[in-house]
Design a protein around this motif. Structure first.
Motif, PDB file in Angstrom:
ATOM      1  N   ALA A   8       0.845  -1.193   0.000  1.00 40.30           N
ATOM      2  CA  ALA A   8       0.000   0.000   0.000  1.00 40.30           C
ATOM      3  C   ALA A   8       0.880   1.241   0.000  1.00 40.30           C
ATOM      4  O   ALA A   8       1.863   1.294   0.733  1.00 40.30           O
ATOM      5  N   PRO A   9       0.573   2.229  -0.837  1.00 42.97           N
ATOM      6  CA  PRO A   9       1.383   3.443  -0.876  1.00 42.97           C
ATOM      7  C   PRO A   9       1.508   4.082   0.509  1.00 42.97           C
ATOM      8  O   PRO A   9       0.531   4.225   1.226  1.00 42.97           O
ATOM      9  N   GLY A  10       2.725   4.418   0.886  1.00 47.35           N
ATOM     10  CA  GLY A  10       2.969   5.049   2.177  1.00 47.35           C
ATOM     11  C   GLY A  10       3.076   4.086   3.341  1.00 47.35           C
ATOM     12  O   GLY A  10       3.414   4.490   4.451  1.00 47.35           O
ATOM     13  N   SER A  11       2.800   2.806   3.127  1.00 47.98           N
ATOM     14  CA  SER A  11       2.901   1.820   4.203  1.00 47.98           C
ATOM     15  C   SER A  11       4.374   1.525   4.489  1.00 47.98           C
ATOM     16  O   SER A  11       5.255   1.825   3.687  1.00 47.98           O
ATOM     17  N   ALA A  12       4.629   0.916   5.643  1.00 44.91           N
ATOM     18  CA  ALA A  12       5.998   0.523   5.971  1.00 44.91           C
ATOM     19  C   ALA A  12       6.540  -0.408   4.890  1.00 44.91           C
ATOM     20  O   ALA A  12       7.695  -0.282   4.467  1.00 44.91           O
ATOM     21  N   ASN A  13       5.709  -1.319   4.423  1.00 41.26           N
ATOM     22  CA  ASN A  13       6.091  -2.248   3.360  1.00 41.26           C
ATOM     23  C   ASN A  13       6.544  -1.473   2.121  1.00 41.26           C
ATOM     24  O   ASN A  13       7.599  -1.760   1.544  1.00 41.26           O
ATOM     25  N   ASP A  14       5.775  -0.482   1.718  1.00 38.08           N
ATOM     26  CA  ASP A  14       6.089   0.339   0.554  1.00 38.08           C
ATOM     27  C   ASP A  14       7.399   1.107   0.759  1.00 38.08           C
ATOM     28  O   ASP A  14       8.248   1.152  -0.136  1.00 38.08           O
ATOM     29  N   VAL A  15       7.579   1.695   1.923  1.00 39.80           N
ATOM     30  CA  VAL A  15       8.800   2.460   2.224  1.00 39.80           C
ATOM     31  C   VAL A  15      10.027   1.561   2.107  1.00 39.80           C
ATOM     32  O   VAL A  15      11.022   1.921   1.462  1.00 39.80           O
ATOM     33  N   VAL A  16       9.970   0.377   2.696  1.00 38.86           N
ATOM     34  CA  VAL A  16      11.113  -0.535   2.670  1.00 38.86           C
ATOM     35  C   VAL A  16      11.395  -1.019   1.249  1.00 38.86           C
ATOM     36  O   VAL A  16      12.551  -1.057   0.815  1.00 38.86           O
ATOM     37  N   LEU A  17      10.356  -1.359   0.497  1.00 37.19           N
ATOM     38  CA  LEU A  17      10.576  -1.820  -0.874  1.00 37.19           C
ATOM     39  C   LEU A  17      11.159  -0.712  -1.753  1.00 37.19           C
ATOM     40  O   LEU A  17      12.019  -0.971  -2.594  1.00 37.19           O
ATOM     41  N   GLN A  18      10.730   0.523  -1.545  1.00 41.33           N
ATOM     42  CA  GLN A  18      11.322   1.644  -2.290  1.00 41.33           C
ATOM     43  C   GLN A  18      12.781   1.847  -1.882  1.00 41.33           C
ATOM     44  O   GLN A  18      13.629   2.149  -2.731  1.00 41.33           O
ATOM     45  N   PHE A  19      13.073   1.687  -0.613  1.00 40.44           N
ATOM     46  CA  PHE A  19      14.433   1.789  -0.095  1.00 40.44           C
ATOM     47  C   PHE A  19      15.338   0.750  -0.766  1.00 40.44           C
ATOM     48  O   PHE A  19      16.406   1.088  -1.288  1.00 40.44           O
ATOM     49  N   ILE A  20      14.900  -0.510  -0.792  1.00 43.49           N
ATOM     50  CA  ILE A  20      15.677  -1.591  -1.409  1.00 43.49           C
ATOM     51  C   ILE A  20      15.827  -1.356  -2.910  1.00 43.49           C
ATOM     52  O   ILE A  20      16.918  -1.548  -3.473  1.00 43.49           O
ATOM     53  N   LYS A  21      14.770  -0.939  -3.569  1.00 46.44           N
ATOM     54  CA  LYS A  21      14.825  -0.668  -5.012  1.00 46.44           C
ATOM     55  C   LYS A  21      15.866   0.409  -5.309  1.00 46.44           C
ATOM     56  O   LYS A  21      16.671   0.272  -6.235  1.00 46.44           O
ATOM     57  N   ALA A  22      15.884   1.470  -4.528  1.00 47.35           N
ATOM     58  CA  ALA A  22      16.863   2.550  -4.733  1.00 47.35           C
ATOM     59  C   ALA A  22      18.289   2.039  -4.508  1.00 47.35           C
ATOM     60  O   ALA A  22      19.206   2.391  -5.262  1.00 47.35           O
ATOM     61  N   HIS A  34      14.575   7.694   2.179  1.00 50.09           N
ATOM     62  CA  HIS A  34      13.701   6.749   2.874  1.00 50.09           C
ATOM     63  C   HIS A  34      14.268   6.325   4.223  1.00 50.09           C
ATOM     64  O   HIS A  34      13.698   5.454   4.889  1.00 50.09           O
ATOM     65  N   ALA A  35      15.394   6.913   4.622  1.00 52.48           N
ATOM     66  CA  ALA A  35      16.054   6.514   5.871  1.00 52.48           C
ATOM     67  C   ALA A  35      16.028   7.641   6.894  1.00 52.48           C
ATOM     68  O   ALA A  35      16.227   8.806   6.554  1.00 52.48           O
ATOM     69  N   ALA A  36      15.817   7.281   8.142  1.00 56.32           N
ATOM     70  CA  ALA A  36      15.876   8.242   9.242  1.00 56.32           C
ATOM     71  C   ALA A  36      17.331   8.630   9.489  1.00 56.32           C
ATOM     72  O   ALA A  36      18.248   7.828   9.260  1.00 56.32           O
ATOM     73  N   ASP A  75       4.560  -1.518  11.449  1.00 61.11           N
ATOM     74  CA  ASP A  75       5.770  -0.783  11.086  1.00 61.11           C
ATOM     75  C   ASP A  75       6.993  -1.669  10.909  1.00 61.11           C
ATOM     76  O   ASP A  75       8.100  -1.174  10.720  1.00 61.11           O
ATOM     77  N   ASP A  76       6.812  -2.982  10.985  1.00 61.92           N
ATOM     78  CA  ASP A  76       7.917  -3.926  10.822  1.00 61.92           C
ATOM     79  C   ASP A  76       7.768  -4.688   9.512  1.00 61.92           C
ATOM     80  O   ASP A  76       6.674  -5.174   9.191  1.00 61.92           O
ATOM     81  N   VAL A  77       8.885  -4.795   8.795  1.00 62.89           N
ATOM     82  CA  VAL A  77       8.908  -5.505   7.518  1.00 62.89           C
ATOM     83  C   VAL A  77      10.072  -6.485   7.562  1.00 62.89           C
ATOM     84  O   VAL A  77      11.195  -6.116   7.925  1.00 62.89           O
ATOM     85  N   CYS A  78       9.798  -7.722   7.198  1.00 68.83           N
ATOM     86  CA  CYS A  78      10.821  -8.764   7.158  1.00 68.83           C
ATOM     87  C   CYS A  78      10.965  -9.221   5.706  1.00 68.83           C
ATOM     88  O   CYS A  78       9.962  -9.500   5.044  1.00 68.83           O
ATOM     89  N   ILE A  79      12.195  -9.280   5.229  1.00 73.09           N
ATOM     90  CA  ILE A  79      12.449  -9.676   3.845  1.00 73.09           C
ATOM     91  C   ILE A  79      13.469 -10.807   3.816  1.00 73.09           C
ATOM     92  O   ILE A  79      14.522 -10.721   4.454  1.00 73.09           O
ATOM     93  N   HIS A  97      12.483  -1.659  10.486  1.00 73.63           N
ATOM     94  CA  HIS A  97      11.471  -0.985  11.293  1.00 73.63           C
ATOM     95  C   HIS A  97      11.330   0.437  10.752  1.00 73.63           C
ATOM     96  O   HIS A  97      12.333   1.126  10.521  1.00 73.63           O
ATOM     97  N   VAL A  98      10.098   0.867  10.535  1.00 70.75           N
ATOM     98  CA  VAL A  98       9.807   2.179   9.960  1.00 70.75           C
ATOM     99  C   VAL A  98       9.141   3.058  11.019  1.00 70.75           C
ATOM    100  O   VAL A  98       8.218   2.618  11.699  1.00 70.75           O
ATOM    101  N   VAL A  99       9.653   4.286  11.153  1.00 67.44           N
ATOM    102  CA  VAL A  99       9.087   5.278  12.067  1.00 67.44           C
ATOM    103  C   VAL A  99       8.863   6.555  11.271  1.00 67.44           C
ATOM    104  O   VAL A  99       9.780   7.026  10.579  1.00 67.44           O
ATOM    105  N   ASP A 100       7.655   7.094  11.328  1.00 67.23           N
ATOM    106  CA  ASP A 100       7.320   8.335  10.611  1.00 67.23           C
ATOM    107  C   ASP A 100       7.683   8.269   9.130  1.00 67.23           C
ATOM    108  O   ASP A 100       8.214   9.224   8.557  1.00 67.23           O
ATOM    109  N   GLY A 101       7.436   7.112   8.505  1.00 70.28           N
ATOM    110  CA  GLY A 101       7.643   6.963   7.066  1.00 70.28           C
ATOM    111  C   GLY A 101       9.083   6.793   6.632  1.00 70.28           C
ATOM    112  O   GLY A 101       9.388   6.880   5.436  1.00 70.28           O
TER     113      GLY A 101
END
Length: 120
Positions: A8-22, A34-36, A75-79, A97-101
C-alpha cells in the motif's frame, strides 16, 4: 519485485521496498530519502549508527538484493533475499522498522562463512 504490487502506498512495506529498489539501482540519494537520520544497522559482521555511516558503506559495497519473500506487520517488515556481495551471494533475512515513514532500524542475519572463506 512482484511484491511491490502488494504494498500500500505510504505503508511501511512500501517504504522498505522503495528503499531496497533505490539501493539496487545505486540511487543512494533516493534511498537516503527513505532513511531516518538516526538509522541503526545491526548485522552479522558489524553495526552502524546513523544514516551517514550506513550509506558510506553502501556506496562502497554496492550490494544487490534479489527479494524472495516479504512479510509485514504494522511498522515492521521482514524480507528474505539473496544479497550479491560482489561475487558472493548470501541468502539473508532483513528486519526493517519504519518510524514516521522512514527506515529507522535494520537488522540483517545470514551465515557469514562464505564471506569469511572468500577472504582467506
Amino acid at each position: 519485485m512482484a511484491t511491490e504490487a502488494n504494498a500500500a502506498p505510504g505503508s511501511a512495506n512500501d517504504v522498505v521496498l522503495q528503499f531496497i529498489k533505490a539501493l539496487n539501482e545505486e540511487d543512494f540519494a533516493a534511498a537516503r530519502g527513505h532513511a531516518a537520520d538516526d538509522l541503526k544497522f545491526i548485522g552479522v559482521l558489524g553495526e552502524r549508527d546513523g544514516a551517514e555511516a550506513y550509506f558510506t558503506d553502501m556506496r562502497r559495497m554496492k550490494l544487490k538484493y534479489d527479494i524472495k519473500r516479504v512479510f509485514s506487520d504494522g511498522d515492521d517488515v521482514c524480507i528474505f533475499y539473496d544479497i550479491d556481495m560482489g561475487g558472493t551471494t548470501i541468502f539473508s533475512c532483513g528486519w526493517y522498522h519504519v518510524v514516521d515513514g522512514k527506515v529507522n532500524s535494520i537488522r540483517v542475519i545470514f551465515d557469514p562463512r562464505p564471506i569469511l572463506e572468500a577472504k582467506k
